[in-house]
Design a protein around this motif. Sequence first.
Motif, PDB file in Angstrom:
ATOM      1  N   PHE A 169       0.890  -1.168   0.000  1.00  9.37           N
ATOM      2  CA  PHE A 169       0.000   0.000   0.000  1.00  9.37           C
ATOM      3  C   PHE A 169       0.923   1.212   0.000  1.00  9.37           C
ATOM      4  CE2 PHE A 169      -2.471  -3.304   2.213  1.00  9.37           C
ATOM      5  CZ  PHE A 169      -3.566  -3.359   1.355  1.00  9.37           C
TER       6      PHE A 169
ATOM      7  N   HIS B  55       4.353   1.006   1.755  1.00  5.69           N
ATOM      8  CA  HIS B  55       4.289   0.011   2.831  1.00  5.69           C
ATOM      9  C   HIS B  55       4.037  -1.396   2.281  1.00  5.69           C
ATOM     10  CE1 HIS B  55       3.672  -1.542   6.823  1.00  5.69           C
ATOM     11  NE2 HIS B  55       2.591  -2.151   6.375  1.00  5.69           N
TER      12      HIS B  55
ATOM     13  N   GLY C 298      -1.346  -5.806  12.380  1.00  6.69           N
ATOM     14  CA  GLY C 298      -0.535  -5.111  11.373  1.00  6.69           C
ATOM     15  C   GLY C 298       0.495  -5.995  10.689  1.00  6.69           C
ATOM     16  N   ALA C 299       0.541  -7.281  11.046  1.00  6.34           N
ATOM     17  CA  ALA C 299       1.553  -8.174  10.458  1.00  6.34           C
ATOM     18  C   ALA C 299       1.287  -8.457   8.978  1.00  6.34           C
ATOM     19  CB  ALA C 299       1.593  -9.489  11.228  1.00  6.34           C
ATOM     20  N   GLY C 300       0.026  -8.273   8.554  1.00  5.05           N
ATOM     21  CA  GLY C 300      -0.309  -8.524   7.155  1.00  5.05           C
ATOM     22  C   GLY C 300      -1.297  -9.668   6.963  1.00  5.05           C
ATOM     23  N   LYS C 301      -1.862 -10.164   8.058  1.00  4.81           N
ATOM     24  CA  LYS C 301      -2.759 -11.322   7.971  1.00  4.81           C
ATOM     25  C   LYS C 301      -4.017 -11.015   7.162  1.00  4.81           C
ATOM     26  CE  LYS C 301      -3.288 -11.648  12.448  1.00  4.81           C
ATOM     27  NZ  LYS C 301      -2.612 -10.387  12.842  1.00  4.81           N
ATOM     28  N   THR C 302      -4.665  -9.904   7.517  1.00  4.11           N
ATOM     29  CA  THR C 302      -5.921  -9.587   6.825  1.00  4.11           C
ATOM     30  C   THR C 302      -5.665  -9.296   5.343  1.00  4.11           C
ATOM     31  OG1 THR C 302      -6.832  -8.724   8.875  1.00  4.11           O
ATOM     32  CG2 THR C 302      -7.959  -8.085   6.864  1.00  4.11           C
ATOM     33  N   THR C 303      -4.574  -8.635   5.047  1.00  5.76           N
ATOM     34  CA  THR C 303      -4.247  -8.356   3.642  1.00  5.76           C
ATOM     35  C   THR C 303      -4.088  -9.675   2.886  1.00  5.76           C
ATOM     36  OG1 THR C 303      -3.133  -6.325   4.293  1.00  5.76           O
ATOM     37  CG2 THR C 303      -2.601  -7.192   2.112  1.00  5.76           C
TER      38      THR C 303
END
Length: 316
Positions: A14, A17, A40-45
């Motif tokens: 993003f 980032h 914020g680790a990126g799991k949902t992304t």
Amino acid sequence: MNIAIQTQGLSRAFGAHRAVEAVDLNVPEASVYGFLGRNGAGKTTLIRLILGLLRPDRGRIRIFGLDLAAHRVDTARSIGALVETPSHYDHLTGRQNLDITRRLLGLDAAETDHVLELVDLRHAGGRRVGGYSLGMRQRLGLARALLGSPRLLVVDEPTNGLDPEGILAMRALLARLPERSGATVFVSSHILSEVEQFATHVGLMHAGRLLLEAPLDAAKARGDMIVSFRVDRPEPLVAILASSGIAALVEEGGTVRVAPAAGRKAATAVPWINAQLVERGIAVNAIEVREPSLEDIFHATVATAGCSAGGPRLAA
Ligand SMILES: Nc1ncnc2c1ncn2[C@@H]1O[C@H](COP(=O)(O)OP(=O)(O)OP(=O)(O)O)[C@@H](O)[C@H]1O
């Protein structure tokens, strides 16, 4: 071994980032895969990429061997998802809520009872959802995701906001789902001690990268024993340990914790260390020797990868 979700070099940024960076994920079929990482680790992304809600910048995703980009409809059919707090019609019963989706999917009426049964809500199916607890609402969301018997169920932080009873029920349900429904279950969570109780496999995300992926037992076997002492005078103990080449830290409250890399050595030396302490008249209040938890493995893995271990802690 058949793979339910496979990603290769999956990346998504993003702006500047890098939310997901070069992730190679392999989720075995019929597993309950705990996808772990801090907020914020990126799991949902990554979950949004897997569900086709977001396009990757680079890399590939295969769902049961089918390329997601080339087979959007077929892959979407094989996935059920619960990614946000589910919304229901409060004035309708659980069964009526499910019936709306069931009809849209063109499924038999019996399918509603089947999914209610899967999530232990058969008894409450005739009650208005307005009177459901948060845990029941979440389970109803899971039931909706299970309509049509998806081969893969993707669940994002399923116990967020639930009370202890709701958490226990959800955990037990997730652990039983592959056997009951035949689905592979992919669950994201930042609560390590929770995942430890139901996952067969774990993947550990940190700062957009997958640092570790393994069957739960294998992941835990990677860690060294955890050894700590509570004594009335910590400094002489640290010196005794150092004389045997065992590094240790004095924590707040006077507990002496052996460095993770020296855990096994310290565990075997406990009787000798204890004798040394007694000989010097140092009172020993407690000695703890235990297998590492997933939380311990997480911190050791992050440290080994050279990432910062700071930031918000994962809940143990
Ligand atoms: N649409 C977006 N636009 C800008 N930044 C985003 C967007 N979505 C996610 N991010 C950023 O990407 C990083 C990873 O977020 P992501 O939601 O994937 O993490 P997470 O591991 O699921 O954590 P959480 O449990 O808090 O959602 C975060 O720094 C987040 O701020």
